[in-house]
Write a protein that holds these residues in place. Structure first.
Motif, PDB file in Angstrom:
ATOM      1  N   PRO A 132      -8.038 -30.229  12.432  1.00  0.00           N
ATOM      2  CA  PRO A 132      -7.985 -28.900  11.902  1.00  0.00           C
ATOM      3  C   PRO A 132      -8.650 -28.780  10.380  1.00  0.00           C
ATOM      4  O   PRO A 132      -8.575 -29.665   9.547  1.00  0.00           O
ATOM      5  CB  PRO A 132      -6.442 -28.689  11.518  1.00  0.00           C
ATOM      6  CG  PRO A 132      -6.003 -30.127  11.807  1.00  0.00           C
ATOM      7  CD  PRO A 132      -7.062 -30.850  12.301  1.00  0.00           C
ATOM      8  N   TRP A 154      -4.531 -25.149   6.673  1.00  0.00           N
ATOM      9  CA  TRP A 154      -3.710 -25.800   7.641  1.00  0.00           C
ATOM     10  C   TRP A 154      -2.498 -26.467   7.191  1.00  0.00           C
ATOM     11  O   TRP A 154      -2.416 -27.365   6.149  1.00  0.00           O
ATOM     12  CB  TRP A 154      -4.608 -26.802   8.606  1.00  0.00           C
ATOM     13  CG  TRP A 154      -5.498 -26.309   9.420  1.00  0.00           C
ATOM     14  CD1 TRP A 154      -6.927 -26.164   8.908  1.00  0.00           C
ATOM     15  CD2 TRP A 154      -5.563 -25.700  10.499  1.00  0.00           C
ATOM     16  NE1 TRP A 154      -7.666 -25.522   9.958  1.00  0.00           N
ATOM     17  CE2 TRP A 154      -6.711 -25.241  10.885  1.00  0.00           C
ATOM     18  CE3 TRP A 154      -4.426 -25.551  11.636  1.00  0.00           C
ATOM     19  CZ2 TRP A 154      -7.189 -24.602  12.193  1.00  0.00           C
ATOM     20  CZ3 TRP A 154      -4.627 -24.985  12.650  1.00  0.00           C
ATOM     21  CH2 TRP A 154      -6.127 -24.462  12.933  1.00  0.00           C
ATOM     22  N   GLY A 199       0.277 -28.912  12.115  1.00  0.00           N
ATOM     23  CA  GLY A 199      -1.402 -28.651  12.726  1.00  0.00           C
ATOM     24  C   GLY A 199      -1.270 -27.075  12.915  1.00  0.00           C
ATOM     25  O   GLY A 199      -2.078 -26.639  13.915  1.00  0.00           O
ATOM     26  N   SER A 200      -0.524 -26.446  12.359  1.00  0.00           N
ATOM     27  CA  SER A 200      -0.401 -24.941  12.620  1.00  0.00           C
ATOM     28  C   SER A 200      -1.124 -24.111  11.430  1.00  0.00           C
ATOM     29  O   SER A 200      -1.241 -25.011  10.295  1.00  0.00           O
ATOM     30  CB  SER A 200       0.931 -24.427  13.252  1.00  0.00           C
ATOM     31  OG  SER A 200       1.973 -24.829  11.841  1.00  0.00           O
ATOM     32  N   ALA A 201      -1.243 -22.904  11.446  1.00  0.00           N
ATOM     33  CA  ALA A 201      -1.460 -22.267   9.959  1.00  0.00           C
ATOM     34  C   ALA A 201      -1.042 -20.883  10.251  1.00  0.00           C
ATOM     35  O   ALA A 201      -0.809 -20.274  11.328  1.00  0.00           O
ATOM     36  CB  ALA A 201      -2.963 -22.348  10.017  1.00  0.00           C
ATOM     37  N   VAL A 233      -9.123 -19.179   8.848  1.00  0.00           N
ATOM     38  CA  VAL A 233      -8.034 -20.100   8.568  1.00  0.00           C
ATOM     39  C   VAL A 233      -8.313 -20.576   6.914  1.00  0.00           C
ATOM     40  O   VAL A 233      -9.320 -21.346   6.803  1.00  0.00           O
ATOM     41  CB  VAL A 233      -7.815 -21.546   9.376  1.00  0.00           C
ATOM     42  CG1 VAL A 233      -6.858 -22.304   9.069  1.00  0.00           C
ATOM     43  CG2 VAL A 233      -7.724 -20.489  10.944  1.00  0.00           C
TER      44      VAL A 233
END
Length: 141
Positions: free
Chosen positions: A121, A96, A100-102, A93
Motif C-alpha cells: 500500500p 494507509w 492495509g485499509s484506507a 489515497v
C-alpha cells in the motif's frame, strides 16, 4: 394422429419447456423436432424422421455447447465495468492504515479502500478494480 402433428406438438412442448427453464439447449432439440415434422410432411418413414430429428437436434446441441465453451467467461459483477460504474474510476489515497485499509472520499461519501493482495500500500492515485460490498479494491496507478 399423424406423425407430423406429433412432431409439431413435441416441438411446441420443447419450446414451452425452454421458456420455463431458460435452457437454450431445449431450443436446439425443438429444431430437431421441427426437422422431424418437415420430413414427415415430405412423406419419409418413421425411422427416417427420427434419424433426421436426432441428427439435427444433437448437432445443434453440440454446436451450441462448443460455441459457449469457446466464448470468454463473464467477469463477476463486482469487477465488471458494464455492471458496476465504479470499476475503472480513480481515487486518491492519502494514507494507509496498519491493517492495509484506507478511508477515501469518493462520490460524496466515505469509502473503505483495500489494496489487492500482495501489493504494497502506497499513498497516491489508485484505480478501482472491484467493488466488494461497501469496499473498493484498488490498484496503484
Amino acid at each position: 394422429m399423424d406423425n407430423s402433428t406429433a412432431w409439431w406438438l413435441l416441438a411446441g412442448v420443447l419450446v414451452i419447456a425452454e421458456l420455463l427453464t431458460g435452457t437454450f439447449y431445449l431450443l436446439m432439440l425443438a429444431l430437431g423436432a421441427i426437422v422431424g415434422a418437415l420430413s414427415a410432411h415430405l412423406g419419409q418413414g418413421t425411422y427416417a424422421q427420427i434419424l433426421a430429428a436426432a441428427i439435427l437436434g444433437a448437432g445443434a446441441v453440440l454446436a451450441c455447447y462448443l460455441v459457449r465453451k469457446r466464448s470468454p467467461r463473464r467477469q463477476p459483477a463486482s469487477g465488471n465495468r458494464d455492471v458496476n460504474m465504479d470499476v475503472g474510476e480513480t481515487v486518491m489515497v492519502e494514507q494507509w492504515n496498519a491493517d492495509g485499509s484506507a478511508q477515501v472520499r469518493y462520490r460524496g461519501a466515505a469509502w473503505t479502500v483495500m489494496g489487492r493482495p500482495g501489493v504494497l500500500p502506497q499513498p497516491g492515485l489508485h484505480r478501482v478494480a472491484e467493488v466488494i460490498g461497501n469496499r473498493l479494491l484498488v490498484d496503484k496507478v
